[in-house]
Design an enzyme around this catalytic site. Structure first.
Site, mmCIF file in Angstrom:
data_model
loop_
_atom_site.group_PDB
_atom_site.id
_atom_site.type_symbol
_atom_site.label_atom_id
_atom_site.label_comp_id
_atom_site.label_asym_id
_atom_site.label_seq_id
_atom_site.Cartn_x
_atom_site.Cartn_y
_atom_site.Cartn_z
ATOM 1 N N ARG A 1 -4.762 5.209 -3.497
ATOM 2 C CA ARG A 1 -4.497 3.834 -3.073
ATOM 3 C C ARG A 1 -3.152 3.354 -3.602
ATOM 4 N NH1 ARG A 1 -8.760 2.605 -0.238
ATOM 5 N NH2 ARG A 1 -10.761 3.455 -0.908
ATOM 6 N N ASP A 2 -2.422 2.645 -2.731
ATOM 7 C CA ASP A 2 -1.150 2.060 -3.147
ATOM 8 C C ASP A 2 -1.413 1.009 -4.222
ATOM 9 O OD1 ASP A 2 1.879 1.839 -1.631
ATOM 10 O OD2 ASP A 2 1.324 0.235 -3.017
ATOM 11 N N ILE A 3 -0.561 0.982 -5.236
ATOM 12 C CA ILE A 3 -0.744 0.058 -6.363
ATOM 13 C C ILE A 3 -0.514 -1.398 -5.943
ATOM 14 C CG2 ILE A 3 1.628 0.022 -7.281
ATOM 15 C CD1 ILE A 3 0.374 0.603 -10.063
ATOM 16 N N ASN B 1 8.505 5.754 5.380
ATOM 17 C CA ASN B 1 9.807 5.157 5.107
ATOM 18 C C ASN B 1 10.731 6.275 4.631
ATOM 19 O OD1 ASN B 1 8.850 2.579 5.690
ATOM 20 N ND2 ASN B 1 8.146 2.264 3.589
ATOM 21 N N GLU C 1 11.471 3.922 -1.470
ATOM 22 C CA GLU C 1 11.697 3.649 -2.899
ATOM 23 C C GLU C 1 11.293 4.815 -3.792
ATOM 24 O OE1 GLU C 1 9.671 -0.041 -3.655
ATOM 25 O OE2 GLU C 1 11.235 -1.222 -2.647
ATOM 26 N N VAL C 2 10.300 5.577 -3.350
ATOM 27 C CA VAL C 2 9.854 6.743 -4.123
ATOM 28 C C VAL C 2 10.224 7.983 -3.319
ATOM 29 C CG1 VAL C 2 7.896 7.953 -5.124
ATOM 30 C CG2 VAL C 2 7.961 5.446 -5.179
ATOM 31 N N HIS D 1 5.753 10.464 1.263
ATOM 32 C CA HIS D 1 4.417 9.874 1.309
ATOM 33 C C HIS D 1 4.237 9.173 2.645
ATOM 34 C CE1 HIS D 1 7.281 7.175 -0.628
ATOM 35 N NE2 HIS D 1 6.641 6.154 -0.046
ATOM 36 N N HIS E 1 2.331 6.229 4.452
ATOM 37 C CA HIS E 1 1.555 5.013 4.225
ATOM 38 C C HIS E 1 0.489 4.944 5.310
ATOM 39 C CE1 HIS E 1 4.406 2.864 1.449
ATOM 40 N NE2 HIS E 1 5.288 3.648 2.036
HETATM 41 P P1 5GP Z 1 8.208 3.459 -0.244
HETATM 42 O O1 5GP Z 1 8.899 2.115 -0.372
HETATM 43 O O2 5GP Z 1 8.940 4.530 -1.026
HETATM 44 O O3 5GP Z 1 7.950 3.853 1.180
HETATM 45 O O4 5GP Z 1 6.774 3.274 -0.875
HETATM 46 C C1 5GP Z 1 6.487 3.450 -2.226
HETATM 47 C C2 5GP Z 1 5.093 2.892 -2.433
HETATM 48 O O5 5GP Z 1 4.620 3.366 -3.680
HETATM 49 C C3 5GP Z 1 5.044 1.362 -2.476
HETATM 50 O O6 5GP Z 1 4.164 0.889 -1.450
HETATM 51 C C4 5GP Z 1 4.532 1.057 -3.874
HETATM 52 O O7 5GP Z 1 3.651 -0.051 -3.918
HETATM 53 C C5 5GP Z 1 3.831 2.356 -4.272
HETATM 54 N N1 5GP Z 1 3.841 2.629 -5.693
HETATM 55 C C6 5GP Z 1 4.890 2.492 -6.553
HETATM 56 N N2 5GP Z 1 4.534 2.869 -7.799
HETATM 57 C C7 5GP Z 1 3.213 3.250 -7.711
HETATM 58 C C8 5GP Z 1 2.277 3.747 -8.690
HETATM 59 O O8 5GP Z 1 2.576 3.930 -9.872
HETATM 60 N N3 5GP Z 1 1.025 4.027 -8.239
HETATM 61 C C9 5GP Z 1 0.664 3.854 -6.931
HETATM 62 N N4 5GP Z 1 -0.595 4.149 -6.610
HETATM 63 N N5 5GP Z 1 1.520 3.392 -6.006
HETATM 64 C C10 5GP Z 1 2.785 3.095 -6.386
#
Ligand code: 5GP
Ligand code: ZN
Length: 116
Positions: free
Chosen positions: A30-32, A88, A96-97, A101, A103
């Site tokens: 699950r997303d945090i 993304n 951001e990560v 991944h 979503h």
């Molecule tokens: P992006 O912006 O890279 O597409 O999405 C990164 C996602 O990772 C975001 O929706 C953010 O809420 C989620 N996220 C960031 N840090 C963590 C974490 O430590 N644990 C979990 N479960 N999700 C995270």
């Protein structure tokens, strides 16, 4: 990739996450900071920076990632009303990560695809 990648650290069990499904090659958790009633991230356990790198580097693993996303969508009860599956990618994509991944979003109408 190891210790400086957040999602590699989740795979390694070094950072806790609410895992909803695990296969030999993929993990769903699950997303945090959920952006919809259901918001699950689906990743390959192996590190790839983004979906393009994954698809070109290991198309089979990309398929397994989609398969896990589909099973989770089913288990989360999203298949009747529908869901959104999103990668993304890069700065314009808002990534951001930098561990690929998907979503998986659902549980309510998600609105337009993009904010303008
Ligand atoms: P992006 O912006 O890279 O597409 O999405 C990164 C996602 O990772 C975001 O929706 C953010 O809420 C989620 N996220 C960031 N840090 C963590 C974490 O430590 N644990 C979990 N479960 N999700 C995270
Ligand atoms: Zn990683």
């Amino acid at each position: 990739m190891g210790t400086d990648c957040l999602f590699c650290r989740i795979v390694a069990g070094e950072i806790p996450a609410t895992i909803v499904r695990e296969t030999a090659t993929t993990l769903a958790f699950r997303d945090i900071d959920p952006k919809a009633p259901t918001h699950v991230l689906v990743i390959p356990k192996e590190h790839y920076a983004d979906v393009a790198t994954l698809a070109q580097g290991d198309p089979g693993l990309a398929g397994e990632l989609l398969g896990t996303a589909a099973v989770v969508a089913e288990e989360e009860g999203l298949t009747v009303d529908g869901f959104r599956l999103m990668f993304n990618t890069g700065p314009y994509g808002g990534q951001e990560v930098f561990h690929v991944h998907a979503h998986l979003l659902g549980g309510a109408p998600l609105g337009p695809m993009l904010c303008r």
